[in-house]
Design a protein around this motif. Structure first.
Motif, PDB file in Angstrom:
ATOM      1  N   LEU A   1       3.886  12.419   2.859  1.00 24.14           N
ATOM      2  CA  LEU A   1       4.016  11.022   2.430  1.00 24.14           C
ATOM      3  C   LEU A   1       4.745  10.204   3.495  1.00 24.14           C
ATOM      4  O   LEU A   1       4.367   9.063   3.788  1.00 24.14           O
ATOM      5  CB  LEU A   1       4.772  10.936   1.095  1.00 24.14           C
TER       6      LEU A   1
ATOM      7  N   ILE B   1       0.851  -1.204   0.000  1.00 26.40           N
ATOM      8  CA  ILE B   1       0.000   0.000   0.000  1.00 26.40           C
ATOM      9  C   ILE B   1       0.882   1.249   0.000  1.00 26.40           C
ATOM     10  O   ILE B   1       0.641   2.196  -0.751  1.00 26.40           O
ATOM     11  CB  ILE B   1      -0.949   0.037   1.221  1.00 26.40           C
TER      12      ILE B   1
ATOM     13  N   ALA C   1       2.786   1.561  -3.606  1.00 25.26           N
ATOM     14  CA  ALA C   1       1.874   1.929  -4.701  1.00 25.26           C
ATOM     15  C   ALA C   1       1.192   3.256  -4.392  1.00 25.26           C
ATOM     16  O   ALA C   1       0.952   4.069  -5.292  1.00 25.26           O
ATOM     17  CB  ALA C   1       0.831   0.828  -4.916  1.00 25.26           C
ATOM     18  N   GLY C   2       0.877   3.490  -3.119  1.00 18.83           N
ATOM     19  CA  GLY C   2       0.199   4.712  -2.728  1.00 18.83           C
ATOM     20  C   GLY C   2       1.062   5.945  -2.935  1.00 18.83           C
ATOM     21  O   GLY C   2       0.599   6.958  -3.477  1.00 18.83           O
ATOM     22  N   ILE C   3       2.317   5.872  -2.534  1.00 19.82           N
ATOM     23  CA  ILE C   3       3.227   7.005  -2.728  1.00 19.82           C
ATOM     24  C   ILE C   3       3.464   7.239  -4.217  1.00 19.82           C
ATOM     25  O   ILE C   3       3.414   8.377  -4.705  1.00 19.82           O
ATOM     26  CB  ILE C   3       4.558   6.778  -1.969  1.00 19.82           C
TER      27      ILE C   3
ATOM     28  N   GLY D   1       1.530   6.551  -6.719  1.00 18.33           N
ATOM     29  CA  GLY D   1       0.343   7.126  -7.337  1.00 18.33           C
ATOM     30  C   GLY D   1       0.110   8.565  -6.894  1.00 18.33           C
ATOM     31  O   GLY D   1      -0.237   9.428  -7.703  1.00 18.33           O
ATOM     32  N   ALA D   2       0.321   8.833  -5.603  1.00 22.18           N
ATOM     33  CA  ALA D   2       0.014  10.156  -5.058  1.00 22.18           C
ATOM     34  C   ALA D   2       0.891  11.249  -5.669  1.00 22.18           C
ATOM     35  O   ALA D   2       0.419  12.350  -5.935  1.00 22.18           O
ATOM     36  CB  ALA D   2       0.149  10.147  -3.531  1.00 22.18           C
TER      37      ALA D   2
ATOM     38  N   LEU E   1      -0.334  13.313  -8.633  1.00 21.18           N
ATOM     39  CA  LEU E   1      -1.474  14.226  -8.538  1.00 21.18           C
ATOM     40  C   LEU E   1      -1.020  15.605  -8.066  1.00 21.18           C
ATOM     41  O   LEU E   1      -0.039  15.721  -7.339  1.00 21.18           O
ATOM     42  CB  LEU E   1      -2.495  13.664  -7.536  1.00 21.18           C
TER      43      LEU E   1
END
Lengths: 196, 196
Positions: free
Chosen positions: B179, B154, B157-159, B161-162, B165
């Motif tokens: 982050l 998580i 992949a989360g970092i 993806g973030a 944006l």
């Protein structure tokens, strides 16, 4: 699992349509959406091109047919989450719904959350893009401002990416529980207190 | 930022090479790697195809030239993290390094963490894939087993993806801090206590 089985007309048509969509998802995962043509999908199934055109005239038609049931589920989830009483319970309801949807669609979420063609597709449909944005706002709701937005983005992209990986010894139920627990930690939500 | 400026031979060659790589990244983000041809990259720059072949014979050569400096940085980070004394301090060092690298490469991380061609590329290079796996193991280190692996997935992949944006009112430094804070919450690390 979002059903791809009952979107067609007659029974035969419906199952052909579902097979086309399943093969499309497989090729989208393997090559990206932009690098997958309707021709490649018909070739994979041994269909003529006219057989696929009977169901989908363009790749965007096909992409839309795959994404639409997911967006509808997300719209229901946001509706339900938004009806909760507090920002925390709204965020928690959004998180648990999103994690369940991601685990039920482990084939779709990893590719669809990052694929540039999907991003473009949603951008071109403002009402669908608005549903995705509402989901982020609800997730971030317990902590408004850019900090909450960053946390919501990590949770959404993180869950979408994680469900694409295999985890030894974790079945789908256990994975969903871990994703929810991780998301709650990240968003500063506590189990039990936040479910209204 | 991983430099794409000094990989060539003579100065002119180096800057052409760097421009090719920058345009490639832009098109990879826009279309996915698999849907971007060397032809499209030369067209975008107004180059002939032979000008690009002078630098990269295949798209995989070009992809490798873009990924290699990142992988080298990750290898340094894992080395450094692995030298810390406790599993928690190793996880914390890995997290802070990964977040810094992602923020310094906001153009690259979102597309590269999910693009199927990049996944295939890494799979075909076991020594690079091993570096990525080691990174996950270090991140998960404070909580071994499938639970820690899910949390690490998580976070990664989360970092990735973030950082793709935009966040109103957050510059890169503030984003990196958010982050890291989010990653620490997710991984059960506490700031201050875990830095050895």
């Amino acid at each position: 699992m979002v059903s791809r089985r009952n979107n067609g007309g007659a029974a035969d048509d419906g199952s052909t349509r579902a097979r086309l969509m399943d093969v499309a998802i497989e090729l989208f995962r393997k090559h990206s959406v932009a690098a997958t043509s309707l021709q490649m999908i018909s070739d994979e199934l041994g269909f003529t091109k006219s057989a696929i055109y009977h169901h989908f005239r363009t790749r965007d038609d096909l992409l839309g047919a795959i994404i639409e049931p997911l967006i509808e589920r997300v719209a229901e989830l946001t509706e339900h989450a938004a009806s909760q009483r507090t920002p925390r319970s709204r965020a928690d309801r959004m998180l648990t719904g999103y994690a369940a949807l991601a685990v039920a669609n482990r084939d779709l979420f990893p590719v669809f959350s990052g694929d540039p063609a999907v991003v473009d597709f949603l951008r071109a449909r403002p009402e669908w893009a608005a549903i995705v944005r509402r989901q982020i706002d609800l997730l971030a709701g317990a902590d408004p401002g850019p900090r909450g937005q960053v946390k919501a983005a990590i949770v959404m992209a993180g869950i979408a990416g994680a469900v694409g990986l295999p985890f030894d010894g974790l079945d789908d139920d256990a994975l969903r529980a871990e994703l929810i627990a991780g998301g709650r930690r990240m968003l500063g939500l506590r189990a039990g207190r936040t479910l209204s």
